[in-house]
Design an enzyme around this catalytic site. Structure first.
Site, PDB file in Angstrom:
ATOM      1  N   HIS A  17      14.861   7.534   3.915  1.00  0.00           N
ATOM      2  CA  HIS A  17      15.892   7.431   2.964  1.00  0.00           C
ATOM      3  C   HIS A  17      17.180   7.376   3.393  1.00  0.00           C
ATOM      4  CE1 HIS A  17      12.790  10.475   0.801  1.00  0.00           C
ATOM      5  NE2 HIS A  17      12.524   9.405   0.284  1.00  0.00           N
ATOM      6  N   LYS A  41       5.642  15.893  -9.995  1.00  0.00           N
ATOM      7  CA  LYS A  41       4.900  16.449  -8.771  1.00  0.00           C
ATOM      8  C   LYS A  41       5.690  17.643  -8.717  1.00  0.00           C
ATOM      9  CE  LYS A  41       6.922  12.535  -6.497  1.00  0.00           C
ATOM     10  NZ  LYS A  41       7.279  11.732  -5.382  1.00  0.00           N
ATOM     11  N   ARG A  90       7.826   0.365   1.894  1.00  0.00           N
ATOM     12  CA  ARG A  90       7.089   0.655   3.302  1.00  0.00           C
ATOM     13  C   ARG A  90       5.712  -0.306   3.356  1.00  0.00           C
ATOM     14  NH1 ARG A  90       6.882   6.962   1.878  1.00  0.00           N
ATOM     15  NH2 ARG A  90       6.540   5.833   0.026  1.00  0.00           N
ATOM     16  N   SER A 128       8.118  12.244   2.210  1.00  0.00           N
ATOM     17  CA  SER A 128       8.518  13.300   2.088  1.00  0.00           C
ATOM     18  C   SER A 128       7.272  14.329   2.186  1.00  0.00           C
ATOM     19  CB  SER A 128       9.247  13.800   0.644  1.00  0.00           C
ATOM     20  OG  SER A 128      10.282  13.097   0.969  1.00  0.00           O
TER      21      SER A 128
HETATM   22  P1  ADP Z   1       9.832   8.791  -5.860  1.00  0.00           P
HETATM   23  O1  ADP Z   1       9.484  10.137  -6.201  1.00  0.00           O
HETATM   24  O2  ADP Z   1      10.626   8.075  -6.846  1.00  0.00           O
HETATM   25  O3  ADP Z   1       8.736   7.859  -5.304  1.00  0.00           O
HETATM   26  P2  ADP Z   1      10.933   9.277  -3.080  1.00  0.00           P
HETATM   27  O4  ADP Z   1      11.822  10.098  -2.920  1.00  0.00           O
HETATM   28  O5  ADP Z   1       9.290   9.490  -2.308  1.00  0.00           O
HETATM   29  O6  ADP Z   1      10.908   8.777  -4.726  1.00  0.00           O
HETATM   30  O7  ADP Z   1      11.384   7.898  -2.657  1.00  0.00           O
HETATM   31  C1  ADP Z   1      12.521   7.219  -3.081  1.00  0.00           C
HETATM   32  C2  ADP Z   1      12.647   5.768  -2.625  1.00  0.00           C
HETATM   33  O8  ADP Z   1      12.467   5.726  -1.243  1.00  0.00           O
HETATM   34  C3  ADP Z   1      11.240   4.946  -3.021  1.00  0.00           C
HETATM   35  O9  ADP Z   1      11.717   3.858  -3.570  1.00  0.00           O
HETATM   36  C4  ADP Z   1      10.427   4.898  -1.736  1.00  0.00           C
HETATM   37  O10 ADP Z   1       9.653   3.952  -1.918  1.00  0.00           O
HETATM   38  C5  ADP Z   1      11.411   4.848  -0.803  1.00  0.00           C
HETATM   39  N1  ADP Z   1      10.981   5.361   0.324  1.00  0.00           N
HETATM   40  C6  ADP Z   1      10.509   6.428   0.837  1.00  0.00           C
HETATM   41  N2  ADP Z   1      10.142   6.438   2.057  1.00  0.00           N
HETATM   42  C7  ADP Z   1      10.757   5.738   2.769  1.00  0.00           C
HETATM   43  C8  ADP Z   1      10.702   4.971   4.098  1.00  0.00           C
HETATM   44  N3  ADP Z   1      10.119   5.683   4.789  1.00  0.00           N
HETATM   45  N4  ADP Z   1      11.308   4.043   4.195  1.00  0.00           N
HETATM   46  C9  ADP Z   1      11.972   3.288   3.108  1.00  0.00           C
HETATM   47  N5  ADP Z   1      11.823   3.677   2.039  1.00  0.00           N
HETATM   48  C10 ADP Z   1      11.173   4.633   1.520  1.00  0.00           C
END
Ligand code: ADP
Length: 158
Positions: A17, A41, A90, A128
């Site tokens: 992130h 979630k 990803r 996460s």
């Molecule tokens: P959500 O609950 O909306 O999926 P996340 O907090 O998991 O949100 O992720 C927010 C954004 O960051 C999403 O677009 C996700 O695809 C992206 N993201 C999560 N992990 C990575 C990573 N390792 N590299 C690049 N982008 C990521």
């Protein structure tokens, strides 16, 4: 230069992130790092703590502001006067979901553009969920999250 919103649950923020935010901050005039208050979630960190962790981790980026929200992402984007929603990609598995989201958002707000930035290869495995799983089993997470998040996770699971 356009203004962007980078929305997500960020429970908690990890280095994937941070990398997307850093790169977006170079592309856009301003980036709103937008933490969704009520994702569908189970959350480990309440919104205030997710915000505090993100603020500390992104403190060196002058044109990034951390906010929380509980409306549609396109409504937040308009409310903030932003033009673009940034998302991180990803793998192919992310693409299907992100395409669905982007097309839904276009139906809701045709004037808001979605820009997806590709992950760096070293963060391609990071999520996460993985970070929380490793931390809960006392594994080393120092290469996955900013130092302040590592401290918060250790505190949470000890
Ligand atoms: P959500 O609950 O909306 O999926 P996340 O907090 O998991 O949100 O992720 C927010 C954004 O960051 C999403 O677009 C996700 O695809 C992206 N993201 C999560 N992990 C990575 C990573 N390792 N590299 C690049 N982008 C990521």
């Amino acid at each position: 230069m356009p203004v962007a919103v980078y929305p997500g649950s960020f429970d908690p923020i990890h280095l994937g992130h941070v990398d997307i935010t850093r790169r977006a901050a170079q592309l856009f005039e301003h980036v709103y790092f937008a933490i969704y208050d009520r994702p569908n979630k189970h959350l480990l960190f309440p919104t205030e703590e997710r915000m505090a962790l993100a603020r500390e981790a992104l403190a060196d980026l002058d044109n990034v502001t951390v906010v929380s929200y509980r409306e549609l992402t396109v409504d937040l984007t308009k409310r903030l006067g932003a033009d673009v929603i940034v998302r991180g990609l990803r793998a192919i598995s992310d693409f299907e979901w992100e395409l669905q989201l982007a097309l839904t958002n276009r139906e809701l707000a045709p004037d808001v553009e979605v820009v997806c930035l590709m992950t760096r290869i070293e963060f391609a495995f990071l999520s996460s969920t993985i970070v929380k799983e490793v931390a809960s089993l006392n594994g080393d997470i120092s290469h996955m999250v900013p130092p302040n998040v590592a401290v918060a996770l250790r505190r949470r699971f000890n």
